[in-house]
Design an enzyme around this catalytic site. Structure first.
Site, PDB file in Angstrom:
ATOM      1  N   GLY A  49       0.815  -1.206   0.000  1.00  0.00           N
ATOM      2  CA  GLY A  49       0.000   0.000   0.000  1.00  0.00           C
ATOM      3  C   GLY A  49       0.847   1.254   0.000  1.00  0.00           C
ATOM      4  O   GLY A  49       2.000   1.251   0.432  1.00  0.00           O
ATOM      5  N   THR A  50       0.247   2.325  -0.485  1.00  0.00           N
ATOM      6  CA  THR A  50       0.918   3.626  -0.531  1.00  0.00           C
ATOM      7  C   THR A  50      -0.124   4.684  -0.863  1.00  0.00           C
ATOM      8  O   THR A  50      -1.277   4.364  -1.177  1.00  0.00           O
ATOM      9  CB  THR A  50       2.038   3.623  -1.591  1.00  0.00           C
ATOM     10  N   THR A  51       0.282   5.928  -0.801  1.00  0.00           N
ATOM     11  CA  THR A  51      -0.563   7.043  -1.231  1.00  0.00           C
ATOM     12  C   THR A  51       0.307   8.032  -1.994  1.00  0.00           C
ATOM     13  O   THR A  51       1.222   8.629  -1.421  1.00  0.00           O
ATOM     14  CB  THR A  51      -1.221   7.747  -0.034  1.00  0.00           C
TER      15      THR A  51
END
EC number: 3.4.25.1
Length: 300
Positions: A49-51
């Site tokens: 996950g990341t943003t």
């Protein structure tokens, strides 16, 4: 001598489990099997996950991202940089497998440098996006995972492209990639304007990433903010995501409500005014304008 004797396929399997995988179930790769294929079928499913986000406005392109690199529930690095410079006027956000993103950005840097030497000028952002899309599309179906937003400034002004490892290439004004992108899009869709000022753009990008890191378990760390101008890219700041979210919540707190009697005063009417006048004057007193006052009488 048979091939199976040369390869020792009939010999006892002495290969121990990998130290990088859970020991439950014994993750030993059988003899004669491709390790990558075997682990894709039988290996653990690790969540990533990341943003990352980027948007275009009249003063350039803003790129922002969190700094947490995770592999399942394990935080590999809390301070990684997910915005990679390609050249002086081009940046790229990284989302996907870290090794794939780093490798393909090195390939892109090399190809763009060779084109600059041949043609005498830097390729446009659209050319860079098309080149990256064409190179990665050849490896479609081979477990390549790269999702990037190319942010740059060329002869036509600020440009923004989204490129995925299957060859997808899109042009737009707003892109957010990663597990925290739904939360970031909620903030961006509400506050984005093309004619916003530079400080408003900085505040919008920080707010979007900070809210995403608060809601998304796989995003966190700090908020990296970059700005691509006509003169080149600039690293604006790196702010702690938790502290930034607390500060934003304080700004959004409602002001304390006033007393109900002061906030909603009773509307004055002619009947109410007459009652107040009678209460303020004694029963035997006469006020100016009263019908009981004799004509021609002056008040002192």
């Amino acid at each position: 001598m048979a091939l199976q004797d040369v390869c020792k396929w009939q010999s006892p399997d002495t290969q121990g489990p990998s130290p990088h995988l859970p020991r439950a179930g014994g993750w030993a790769v059988p003899r004669g099997c491709d390790p990558q294929t075997f682990l894709q079928i039988h290996g653990p499913r690790l969540a990533h996950g990341t943003t990352t986000l980027a948007f275009r406005f009249r003063h350039g392109v803003i790129a922002a991202a969190d700094t947490r690199s995770s592999c399942g529930s394990y935080v590999a690095c809390p301070a990684s940089c997910k915005v990679i410079p390609v050249h002086q006027h081009l940046l790229g956000t990284t989302s996907g497998t870290s090794a794939d993103c780093a490798t393909w950005y090195r390939v892109l840097q090399r190809e763009l440098r060779l084109r600059e030497l041949r043609e005498g000028q830097l390729p446009s952002v659209a050319s860079a996006a098309k080149l990256l899309s064409a190179m990665m599309s050849q490896y479609r179906g081979l477990d390549l995972c790269v999702a990037t937003a190319l942010c740059g400034w060329d002869r036509s002004g600020p440009e923004l492209f989204y490129v995925y490892s299957d060859g997808t290439r899109l042009q737009g004004d707003i892109f957010s990639v990663g597990s925290g992108s739904p939360y970031a899009y909620g903030v961006l869709d509400r506050g984005y304007r093309y004619d916003m000022s530079t400080q408003e753009a900085y505040a919008l990008a920080r707010c979007a990433v900070a809210h995403a890191t608060h809601r998304d378990a796989y995003s966190g760390g700090s908020v990296d903010l970059f700005h691509v101008r006509e003169s080149g890219w600039e690293h604006v700041s790196r702010s702690d995501a938790c502290v930034l979210y607390v500060e934003l919540q304080k700004l959004l707190e409602p002001e304390p409500e006033e007393d109900a009697s002061h906030a909603h005063p009773e509307p004055a009417t002619a009947h109410r005014a007459a009652e107040d006048r009678e209460l303020s004057v004694g029963p035997g007193e006469v006020t100016p304008g009263d019908s009981r006052m004799p004509a021609g009488t002056e008040t002192v």
